[in-house]
Design a protein around this motif. Structure first.
Motif, PDB file in Angstrom:
ATOM      1  N   ASP A 182       0.842  -1.193   0.000  1.00 48.40           N
ATOM      2  CA  ASP A 182       0.000   0.000   0.000  1.00 48.40           C
ATOM      3  C   ASP A 182       0.878   1.245   0.000  1.00 48.40           C
ATOM      4  O   ASP A 182       0.690   2.176  -0.789  1.00 48.40           O
ATOM      5  CB  ASP A 182      -0.917  -0.027   1.221  1.00 48.40           C
ATOM      6  CG  ASP A 182      -1.812   1.201   1.343  1.00 48.40           C
ATOM      7  OD1 ASP A 182      -1.284   2.336   1.363  1.00 48.40           O
ATOM      8  OD2 ASP A 182      -3.050   1.041   1.434  1.00 48.40           O
ATOM      9  N   ALA A 212      -0.541  -2.055  -3.834  1.00 52.48           N
ATOM     10  CA  ALA A 212      -1.525  -2.921  -3.164  1.00 52.48           C
ATOM     11  C   ALA A 212      -2.769  -3.131  -4.021  1.00 52.48           C
ATOM     12  O   ALA A 212      -3.309  -4.239  -4.090  1.00 52.48           O
ATOM     13  CB  ALA A 212      -1.903  -2.340  -1.808  1.00 52.48           C
ATOM     14  N   GLU A 213      -3.257  -2.087  -4.658  1.00 49.80           N
ATOM     15  CA  GLU A 213      -4.473  -2.224  -5.468  1.00 49.80           C
ATOM     16  C   GLU A 213      -4.267  -3.202  -6.613  1.00 49.80           C
ATOM     17  O   GLU A 213      -5.156  -4.016  -6.917  1.00 49.80           O
ATOM     18  CB  GLU A 213      -4.899  -0.861  -6.007  1.00 49.80           C
ATOM     19  CG  GLU A 213      -5.472   0.075  -4.945  1.00 49.80           C
ATOM     20  CD  GLU A 213      -6.037   1.339  -5.552  1.00 49.80           C
ATOM     21  OE1 GLU A 213      -6.077   1.443  -6.808  1.00 49.80           O
ATOM     22  OE2 GLU A 213      -6.425   2.228  -4.785  1.00 49.80           O
ATOM     23  N   GLN A 214      -3.104  -3.159  -7.255  1.00 50.92           N
ATOM     24  CA  GLN A 214      -2.826  -4.092  -8.349  1.00 50.92           C
ATOM     25  C   GLN A 214      -2.735  -5.519  -7.832  1.00 50.92           C
ATOM     26  O   GLN A 214      -3.208  -6.455  -8.488  1.00 50.92           O
ATOM     27  CB  GLN A 214      -1.522  -3.705  -9.057  1.00 50.92           C
ATOM     28  CG  GLN A 214      -1.560  -2.344  -9.726  1.00 50.92           C
ATOM     29  CD  GLN A 214      -0.978  -1.254  -8.854  1.00 50.92           C
ATOM     30  OE1 GLN A 214      -1.378  -1.079  -7.703  1.00 50.92           O
ATOM     31  NE2 GLN A 214      -0.018  -0.517  -9.404  1.00 50.92           N
ATOM     32  N   LEU A 257      -4.285  -6.805  -5.185  1.00 47.16           N
ATOM     33  CA  LEU A 257      -5.633  -7.264  -4.857  1.00 47.16           C
ATOM     34  C   LEU A 257      -6.453  -7.530  -6.115  1.00 47.16           C
ATOM     35  O   LEU A 257      -7.332  -8.396  -6.127  1.00 47.16           O
ATOM     36  CB  LEU A 257      -6.343  -6.233  -3.979  1.00 47.16           C
ATOM     37  CG  LEU A 257      -5.751  -6.054  -2.572  1.00 47.16           C
ATOM     38  CD1 LEU A 257      -6.467  -4.930  -1.840  1.00 47.16           C
ATOM     39  CD2 LEU A 257      -5.828  -7.341  -1.771  1.00 47.16           C
ATOM     40  N   ALA A 258      -6.166  -6.801  -7.186  1.00 46.66           N
ATOM     41  CA  ALA A 258      -6.933  -6.972  -8.428  1.00 46.66           C
ATOM     42  C   ALA A 258      -6.650  -8.317  -9.090  1.00 46.66           C
ATOM     43  O   ALA A 258      -7.523  -8.869  -9.766  1.00 46.66           O
ATOM     44  CB  ALA A 258      -6.617  -5.833  -9.397  1.00 46.66           C
ATOM     45  N   TYR A 296      -6.230  -4.631   5.449  1.00 45.03           N
ATOM     46  CA  TYR A 296      -6.023  -5.808   4.602  1.00 45.03           C
ATOM     47  C   TYR A 296      -5.971  -7.056   5.495  1.00 45.03           C
ATOM     48  O   TYR A 296      -4.894  -7.510   5.882  1.00 45.03           O
ATOM     49  CB  TYR A 296      -4.719  -5.675   3.808  1.00 45.03           C
ATOM     50  CG  TYR A 296      -4.629  -4.406   3.004  1.00 45.03           C
ATOM     51  CD1 TYR A 296      -5.414  -4.222   1.867  1.00 45.03           C
ATOM     52  CD2 TYR A 296      -3.773  -3.380   3.395  1.00 45.03           C
ATOM     53  CE1 TYR A 296      -5.340  -3.042   1.135  1.00 45.03           C
ATOM     54  CE2 TYR A 296      -3.691  -2.201   2.665  1.00 45.03           C
ATOM     55  CZ  TYR A 296      -4.477  -2.038   1.535  1.00 45.03           C
ATOM     56  OH  TYR A 296      -4.411  -0.873   0.824  1.00 45.03           O
ATOM     57  N   ASP A 311      -3.334   6.959   4.804  1.00 45.88           N
ATOM     58  CA  ASP A 311      -3.150   7.990   3.782  1.00 45.88           C
ATOM     59  C   ASP A 311      -2.109   9.010   4.250  1.00 45.88           C
ATOM     60  O   ASP A 311      -1.350   9.552   3.434  1.00 45.88           O
ATOM     61  CB  ASP A 311      -4.475   8.699   3.484  1.00 45.88           C
ATOM     62  CG  ASP A 311      -5.506   7.776   2.863  1.00 45.88           C
ATOM     63  OD1 ASP A 311      -5.108   6.828   2.154  1.00 45.88           O
ATOM     64  OD2 ASP A 311      -6.707   7.992   3.089  1.00 45.88           O
ATOM     65  N   ARG A 349       1.454   7.233   4.113  1.00 50.64           N
ATOM     66  CA  ARG A 349       1.977   6.814   2.814  1.00 50.64           C
ATOM     67  C   ARG A 349       3.037   7.794   2.321  1.00 50.64           C
ATOM     68  O   ARG A 349       2.799   8.994   2.214  1.00 50.64           O
ATOM     69  CB  ARG A 349       0.840   6.701   1.806  1.00 50.64           C
ATOM     70  CG  ARG A 349       1.228   5.985   0.514  1.00 50.64           C
ATOM     71  CD  ARG A 349       0.034   5.825  -0.410  1.00 50.64           C
ATOM     72  NE  ARG A 349      -1.003   4.988   0.197  1.00 50.64           N
ATOM     73  CZ  ARG A 349      -2.205   5.431   0.535  1.00 50.64           C
ATOM     74  NH1 ARG A 349      -2.538   6.688   0.325  1.00 50.64           N
ATOM     75  NH2 ARG A 349      -3.087   4.594   1.092  1.00 50.64           N
TER      76      ARG A 349
END
Length: 551
Positions: free
Chosen positions: A58, A63-65, A67-68, A101, A437, A440
Motif C-alpha cells: 500500500d 496494493a491495489e494491483q 488485490l486486483a 487488509y 493515507d 503513505r
C-alpha cells in the motif's frame, strides 16, 4: 573496464530487492538493481502475501494491483489416512478497525515481482539482467564491486551494497558469512503445472504417514502449484511431470491428469540464519540472511519486511540526514524477528509434515476437526499475518517510561509496535480518509491527539516546530475528536476523528503524541505529550533537515 558510481547497489531482483529499490528510489536515493538471471522467471514459489506485506505494498503504491489479480478466498480439502477429514471455506473478510487488509492473498511470485518491477520503472529504475557480482571489497568511504555480464566486466563504486540474492547469495559468500542451522532429511518436489480433474478453485492437501501431496490453484485457467514429499534415501528420482502424475495416482487421485509444466523443482527444508546482517557498508536481506521451511508462508514476506525496515534508514544515512550507526538498528530489529520466524516455521513444519504416530494422531484427530471452526481458521491466519511483529526492545523505541519510571500509556500500541490504521475524515471536507493515507510516503508522521483548547494550542505550536525543523522527514498531523476543525486551528494540519476510532485504537488521551516511523512502526509516544522527550528522540533519529523527496 570502466568504473561507475552509485549510492546503493542492490544485488538480486526478487521481492526483497525490488521492495528495497522502490523504497530507495522514491526517497531520491541513486540505486541500481542487478540480477544474475538473464530472463525474468515464471515460477510461483512464494505465493502467499500476508496482511502486513499488503500494508507495505500500500505504501509503495502496488496494493491495489495485487488485490486486483490475487486470490483472497480460500477453499481447502484435507485428506488424511485415505479419507477426507475437512472441507474448509474461508471467504474474504472486510477491512476491520486498524486492519485494512485482513486476508492472505495468493499470487504467484513471478506476478508479484512483475508488479514491483512496474512500480520500479515508474520511479525511474530498471532491473539489469544477466549481471553477476564476482568481486567485492570495501573501505571507509564505499564498496568496490566487479559485475560480470557475458564476457565483459564493470567495476562499480557504491556507497552501500545490499545482498538480496537469495539462499545461495554471492554477496554473503564474498563477505565470508555463513548460514548456520539444521537441515531436515526430507525431500520435496514441486512445480507449476496444468491440472485436469480437480475442482476449480479448491486446494487439496493429502497426508498419510510420511507421504504428503498438495495442489493449490494459482489462477482460474487450470494452473496449479503442486507439491509432494518423496523418499530422501537412495538415488533421487528426477523431478518430472511423470513423477508428479504417478504420485497423484498412487495417493488417491487417479482421475487427475497433470500436463504442460512451466516450472519443476525440489527442495530440502532447512532453518538457517546468519549471525549478522551488516558488515561495514554491505548488508544482507531476505533469503540471503535467513532460510526456513515454507510452512506458514513467511519467507517472501519476511524478506519484504527486511527491505522495508532497511529502506528508510539507508535513505536517511545516504542523504546525510542521519548518522551511519542508524544502520545498526536494522540488524538489532530484524535479526530477532528472523529467529522467531525460523522457530515458528520449524514448529509448523513438524506439525504439518511429521510422521511421528503421536503428531500424526494429533493432526488427524484434533487439529483437522478444529480447523472446521471459523474462529480457529481466523486465529491461524491472523497468527501468520505479521501484524503482531514488534520492535519494543529496540533502541529506536522511546517514550515508554515517564519521569517517575511509570508506564506512560497502558492502553493502545506501545513504542515499537505496528501503528494501526484508522478511519478518519479530511479536515478540508473532501470526505473519508485513513491514517494510512497520512503515513503513505517516505516520511515519518507525528500524530498529535488534541481535545481541549489548551491542548490544541500547545500541540499546534509543537506541530509547527517539528515541521520547520524537520521538513519532509517528519510530517505532523493534529487528530481532533470532532466533525469539524475547531476555531483557531489550521485545517491544513488537522485530521478529524469524529467517531473516535483513531483515539481508541491508539489508546490516546487528549494531549498524547505518537511518532510513526516511515516503516509504519511507532518510534515514540507519550501521554501527556512530552515535547522535550520528542525533541530528543527526533534529534537522535532524524537530526538532518528535511529535503525534497520523490513520491
Amino acid at each position: 573496464m570502466g568504473t561507475t558510481d552509485v549510492q546503493v547497489l542492490v544485488v538480486g531482483a526478487g521481492p526483497t530487492g525490488l521492495t528495497l529499490a522502490c523504497d530507495l528510489l522514491r526517497r531520491g536515493v541513486g540505486c541500481r538493481v542487478v540480477d544474475r538471471a538473464v530472463a525474468f522467471h515464471r515460477r510461483s514459489r512464494g505465493k502467499g502475501l500476508q496482511p502486513r506485506t499488503l500494508e507495505v505494498f500500500d505504501d509503495l503504491g502496488v496494493a491495489e494491483q495485487v488485490l486486483a489479480v490475487g486470490r483472497r478466498a480460500h477453499r481447502l480439502r484435507l485428506y488424511a489416512g485415505g479419507r477426507q477429514v475437512a472441507d474448509l471455506s474461508i471467504p474474504p473478510r472486510p477491512p476491520r478497525p486498524g486492519v485494512p487488509y485482513p486476508d492472505l492473498v495468493v499470487l504467484p511470485q513471478w506476478r508479484t515481482e512483475e508488479l514491483l518491477r512496474n512500480r520500479l520503472a515508474a520511479l525511474g529504475g530498471v532491473v539489469e539482467r544477466g549481471r553477476e557480482l564476482v568481486a567485492l571489497s570495501q573501505d571507509d568511504d564505499g564498496v568496490t564491486v566487479t559485475v560480470a555480464s557475458g564476457g565483459a566486466a564493470e567495476v562499480v563504486r557504491a556507497g552501500y551494497v545490499v545482498g538480496c540474492d537469495g539462499g545461495h547469495s554471492r554477496v554473503r559468500e564474498l563477505l565470508g558469512l555463513v548460514l548456520r542451522g539444521e537441515g531436515r532429511q526430507e525431500r520435496f518436489v514441486l512445480g507449476d503445472v496444468e491440472v485436469d480433474g480437480l475442482e476449480p478453485g479448491v486446494a487439496v492437501a493429502w497426508f498419510d504417514g510420511r507421504e504428503y501431496l498438495a495442489a493449490d490453484p494459482l489462477d482460474g485457467r487450470g494452473t496449479w502449484q503442486v507439491q509432494a514429499r518423496v523418499p530422501s534415501d537412495g538415488r533421487p528420482e528426477p523431478v518430472t511431470v511423470e513423477l508428479l502424475q504417478r504420485l497423484f495416482s498412487e495417493r488417491g487421485f487417479p482421475g487427475v491428469r497433470l500436463h504442460d509444466p512451466t516450472w519443476l523443482s525440489e527442495f530440502a527444508p532447512r532453518a538457517a540464519l546468519v549471525d549478522r546482517y551488516r558488515a561495514g557498508r554491505v548488508l544482507l536481506a531476505g533469503d540471503a540472511a535467513h532460510v526456513h521451511s515454507p510452512a506458514g508462508g513467511q519467507g517472501l514476506n519476511t524478506g519484504v519486511q527486511d527491505a522495508y525496515n532497511l529502506g528508510w534508514k539507508l535513505g536517511l544515512v545516504v542523504a546525510g540526514a542521519a548518522p551511519g550507526d542508524l544502520l545498526d538498528t536494522y540488524q538489532e530489529e530484524r535479526l530477532p524477528v528472523a529467529r522467531a520466524v525460523l522457530a515458528g516455521s520449524d514448529r509448523g513444519h513438524t506439525v504439518v509434515f511429521s510422521a511421528h504416530p503421536v503428531v500424526r494422531r494429533l493432526r488427524e484427530r484434533v487439529l483437522a476437526p478444529l480447523l472446521r471452526l471459523d474462529a480457529v481458521q481466523r486465529a491461524v491466519l491472523d497468527r501468520s499475518a505479521e501484524l503482531a511483529i514488534s520492535y519494543r526492545g529496540s533502541s529506536l523505541s522511546g517514550g515508554r517510561v515517564g519521569p517517575a519510571g511509570r508506564l506512560r500509556s497502558r492502553r493502545g500500541p506501545h513504542a515499537g509496535d505496528r501503528a494501526p490504521d484508522a478511519r478518519c475524515r479530511a479536515a478540508d471536507g473532501s470526505g473519508p480518509m485513513r491514517l494510512f493515507d497520512l503515513f503513505r510516503g517516505p516520511h515519518a508522521t507525528l500524530l498529535l491527539f488534541a481535545g481541549r483548547a489548551a491542548h490544541r494550542e500547545r500541540l499546534a505550536a509543537l506541530a509547527r516546530e517539528v515541521g520547520e525543523r524537520h521538513g519532509d522527514d517528519v510530517r505532523p498531523a493534529i487528530v481532533v475528536p470532532a466533525d469539524r476543525v475547531p476555531v483557531g486551528l489550521d485545517a491544513g494540519a488537522a485530521v478529524l476523528d469524529p467517531d473516535g476510532e483513531a483515539h481508541r485504537l491508539y489508546g490516546a488521551d487528549a494531549g498524547a503524541l505518537v511518532l510513526v516511523r516511515p516503516d509504519g512502526y511507532i518510534g515514540h509516544r507519550s501521554t501527556p505529550a512530552d515535547a522535550v522527550a520528542l525533541r530528543e528522540h527526533l534529534g537522535a533519529v532524524f537530526p538532518g533537515r528535511g529535503r525534497t523527496v520523490v513520491h
